[in-house]
Design a protein around this motif. Structure first.
Motif, PDB file in Angstrom:
ATOM      1  N   PHE A 152    -125.183 -46.696  22.346  1.00  0.00           N
ATOM      2  CA  PHE A 152    -125.933 -47.790  22.847  1.00  0.00           C
ATOM      3  C   PHE A 152    -125.488 -49.045  23.390  1.00  0.00           C
ATOM      4  N   HIS A 153    -123.817 -49.325  24.113  1.00  0.00           N
ATOM      5  CA  HIS A 153    -123.474 -49.949  24.466  1.00  0.00           C
ATOM      6  C   HIS A 153    -123.994 -50.165  25.793  1.00  0.00           C
ATOM      7  N   ASN A 178    -123.911 -63.206  18.623  1.00  0.00           N
ATOM      8  CA  ASN A 178    -122.834 -62.329  18.645  1.00  0.00           C
ATOM      9  C   ASN A 178    -123.690 -61.316  18.411  1.00  0.00           C
ATOM     10  N   VAL A 179    -123.125 -59.418  19.208  1.00  0.00           N
ATOM     11  CA  VAL A 179    -124.253 -58.492  18.627  1.00  0.00           C
ATOM     12  C   VAL A 179    -123.101 -56.961  18.718  1.00  0.00           C
ATOM     13  N   ALA A 180    -123.203 -57.104  17.449  1.00  0.00           N
ATOM     14  CA  ALA A 180    -122.109 -55.652  16.862  1.00  0.00           C
ATOM     15  C   ALA A 180    -123.422 -54.486  17.563  1.00  0.00           C
ATOM     16  N   VAL A 181    -123.283 -53.640  18.323  1.00  0.00           N
ATOM     17  CA  VAL A 181    -123.644 -52.668  19.106  1.00  0.00           C
ATOM     18  C   VAL A 181    -122.881 -51.204  19.123  1.00  0.00           C
ATOM     19  N   GLN A 193    -126.364 -53.295  27.723  1.00  0.00           N
ATOM     20  CA  GLN A 193    -125.213 -54.312  29.067  1.00  0.00           C
ATOM     21  C   GLN A 193    -126.817 -54.389  29.316  1.00  0.00           C
ATOM     22  N   GLN A 194    -127.235 -53.336  29.653  1.00  0.00           N
ATOM     23  CA  GLN A 194    -128.287 -53.481  30.783  1.00  0.00           C
ATOM     24  C   GLN A 194    -129.348 -54.375  30.072  1.00  0.00           C
ATOM     25  N   LEU A 195    -129.765 -54.159  29.191  1.00  0.00           N
ATOM     26  CA  LEU A 195    -131.012 -54.516  28.534  1.00  0.00           C
ATOM     27  C   LEU A 195    -130.419 -56.361  27.965  1.00  0.00           C
ATOM     28  N   LEU A 205    -121.234 -59.041  23.141  1.00  0.00           N
ATOM     29  CA  LEU A 205    -121.869 -57.325  23.127  1.00  0.00           C
ATOM     30  C   LEU A 205    -120.146 -57.238  22.591  1.00  0.00           C
ATOM     31  N   SER A 206    -120.346 -56.515  21.294  1.00  0.00           N
ATOM     32  CA  SER A 206    -118.694 -55.434  20.498  1.00  0.00           C
ATOM     33  C   SER A 206    -119.695 -54.622  20.280  1.00  0.00           C
ATOM     34  N   SER A 207    -118.700 -53.688  20.856  1.00  0.00           N
ATOM     35  CA  SER A 207    -118.933 -52.147  21.038  1.00  0.00           C
ATOM     36  C   SER A 207    -118.010 -51.382  20.055  1.00  0.00           C
ATOM     37  N   GLY A 208    -118.740 -50.429  19.087  1.00  0.00           N
ATOM     38  CA  GLY A 208    -117.922 -49.901  18.139  1.00  0.00           C
ATOM     39  C   GLY A 208    -118.322 -48.689  17.123  1.00  0.00           C
TER      40      GLY A 208
END
Length: 257
Positions: A40-41, A33-36, A45-47, A61-64
């Protein structure tokens, strides 16, 4: 027992190592579980796609905004890894014993730009900020988003913080700020260079790369959080982000490192 023809037996023997490897990878596969940070979201996503393909692990991935993630982590959010938009929050989490000591590192240095969808509106020196060609200037919330803090510092360095205060519209994070400008709700705004580069239509607009001397460096640190301490997959992700090929990719996304 089923007898195989020599040809079939040959194929099975050739494929057996790959089948065993796939089985081993599946058995070892884990979910991270990655907080991004919002800026950098899109790059992540590509990485993440390449990391998942190479490792067999899955990334959620969670973006905020980094500030909001900090509050969520303090309240027990089960993130394994934080990719922050600054270096202060990972350090704070480490000091508060919510992150693994010694796991912090700078994975990227953000580049702030003043951007508009309108060609020619933003000049190469940012002089548009001193004129009356716009009604609204978008920035991310300086209290939550490091890019917003850098934008505020830029306005202060230029001596424009007071005169432009009435024109500011604030997004919760840099993704919201970008949408303000992209939708036309604000004629221009301070966003991340990586966001503009990721949007093929954005290059038709105009931008000014804000000189680094006008604000504190946007050092974006990653850190291993306590829920990910015993997850080899989480540590593998951090090692992946530090690798030379991935660091080169990150520079290509519009960051320095």
């Amino acid at each position: 027992m089923l007898a195989l023809s020599p040809a079939a037996e040959f194929i099975v023997l050739r494929l057996l190592p790959f089948l065993l490897l796939s089985t081993a990878l599946a058995a070892q596969a884990d979910t991270v579980n990655v907080a991004v940070a919002a800026n950098f979201h899109a790059p992540m996503q590509q990485l993440a796609a390449r990391f998942q393909q190479q490792s067999g692990h899955q990334l959620l991935l969670s973006s905020g905004s980094s500030g909001k993630f900090y509050a969520q982590i303090r309240n027990g959010a089960p993130f394994d890894v934080l990719l922050s938009a600054d270096d202060e929050i990972p350090l704070r989490l480490e000091n508060e014993q919510l992150a693994v000591p010694g796991s912090r590192f700078t994975y990227a240095i953000g580049q702030l730009v003043l951007w508009s969808t309108k060609p020619g509106l933003v000049d190469a020196q940012g002089a548009v900020l001193k004129g009356n060609a716009f009604r609204h200037l978008a920035i991310a919330n300086p209290k939550l988003a490091p890019y917003g803090r850098a934008a505020q510092e830029t306005l202060q360095s230029l001596g424009l913080a007071d005169s432009l205060a009435g024109k500011l519209v604030s997004g919760e994070n840099i993704a919201h700020t970008y949408q303000f400008v992209a939708s036309g709700a604000a004629e221009l705004g301070f966003v991340a260079l990586s966001q503009v580069q990721a949007d093929s239509q954005a290059t038709a607009g105009s931008l000014w790369r804000v000189p680094a001397r006008l604000h504190q460096p946007i050092r974006q640190d990653a850190v291993l959080l306590l829920p990910g301490r015993d997850k080899p997959a989480a540590r593998a992700l951090l090692a992946y982000l530090r690798s030379v090929p991935v660091q080169a990719q990150i520079r290509g996304f519009g960051y320095a490192n």
